[in-house]
Design an enzyme around this catalytic site. Structure first.
Site, short mmCIF file in Angstrom:
data_model
loop_
_atom_site.label_atom_id
_atom_site.label_comp_id
_atom_site.label_asym_id
_atom_site.label_seq_id
_atom_site.Cartn_x
_atom_site.Cartn_y
_atom_site.Cartn_z
N ARG A 63 0.96 -1.12 -0.01
CA ARG A 63 0.03 0.14 -0.13
C ARG A 63 1.02 1.31 -0.16
NH1 ARG A 63 -3.14 -1.86 4.87
NH2 ARG A 63 -1.56 -3.79 4.60
N GLU A 100 3.75 -6.11 13.47
CA GLU A 100 2.69 -6.21 14.29
C GLU A 100 1.93 -7.59 14.33
OE1 GLU A 100 -0.73 -3.83 13.53
OE2 GLU A 100 -1.47 -4.10 15.76
#
Ligand code: AMP
Length: 176
Positions: A63, A100
Site C-alpha cells: 500500500r 505487528e
C-alpha cells in the site's frame, strides 16, 4: 482534512480481527476507490513536504506503493519501490524486521538512488514501526539523505513512533 472534502477519512474502513484475532485492520481500499477522497488524502499527506525538495519517495510494498507513487507525482519526485523479498532483479539490499503480526524482510535495488539523494519514506499505516525502521535502514545503506517519513495512519499506542529515531521528522495524517 480538506475544505473541499472534509469527510475523506471516513472512507477508511475498520476491520476487526484481520488478518488475525486482536488486530484492528485499517482498510484503505474504500478510500482509494473514492476519487475525491483519494485526491484529498494525497493532498493532505503531501502538504508538510511541499517545500522539502523531495527527490525520491521510497514506498513500502504494497500500500506504500499506491500512496507513495501518488505522493511522488504530487511532489515532483521519483519513486523507489521497497519490496518483499525476491521481487527485484539484480543486486539488492535486504533488511529483516518484525511486524505487528509476524516478521518479514524488505529489499531495495542496490544503487536505487545516488548517495545524497533527498528521500521521503512512505507507508500507509504506522503500527509497531518495524517496517518504517527497516525502510530507514535501507535508505541509510543507500546513503540517501532521509528527510523524514509520511504515513496516512498512525496507530498511537503501538509504540511505532518510539521505534524510529527521535530526530526523524514523522508526519502522520491521521492518528488513531
Ligand atoms: P509495523 O511494521 O508494525 O509498523 O506495521 C506497518 C505495516 O503493516 C504497514 O505496511 C501496514 O500496511 C501494515 N499494518 C500493520 N498493522 C496494520 C493495521 N492495524 N491496519 C492496517 N495495516 C497494518
Amino acid at each position: 482534512m480538506t475544505d473541499t472534502y472534509p469527510d475523506w477519512a471516513g472512507a477508511i474502513r475498520d476491520v476487526a480481527d484481520f488478518p488475525r484475532p486482536g488486530i484492528l485492520f485499517k482498510d484503505i481500499t474504500p478510500l482509494l476507490a473514492d476519487a475525491p477522497g483519494f485526491r484529498a488524502a494525497i493532498a493532505v499527506m503531501a502538504a508538510p513536504w511541499r517545500a522539502a525538495n523531495v527527490q525520491a519517495v521510497l514506498g513500502v510494498e504494497a500500500r506504500g506503493f499506491i500512496l507513495g507513487a501518488a505522493l511522488a507525482l504530487e511532489l515532483g519526485a521519483g519513486f523507489v519501490p521497497v519490496r518483499k523479498p525476491g521481487k527485484l532483479p539484480g543486486a539488492t539490499l535486504v533488511q529483516a524486521y518484525a511486524l505487528e503480526y509476524g516478521s518479514d524482510r524488505i529489499e531495495v535495488c542496490a544503487g536505487a538512488v545516488a548517495p545524497g539523494t533527498r528521500v521521503l519514506l512512505v507507508d500507509d499505516v504506522l503500527a509497531t514501526g518495524g517496517t518504517l525502521a527497516a525502510a530507514l535502514l535501507l535508505a541509510q545503506r543507500l546513503e540517501a539523505e532521509v528527510l523524514g517519513a509520511a504515513v496516512l495512519v498512525e496507530l498511537d499506542g503501538l509504540g511505532g513512533r518510539q521505534r524510529l529515531p527521535a530526530g526523524l521528522p514523522l508526519r502522520a495524517t491521521l492518528v488513531y
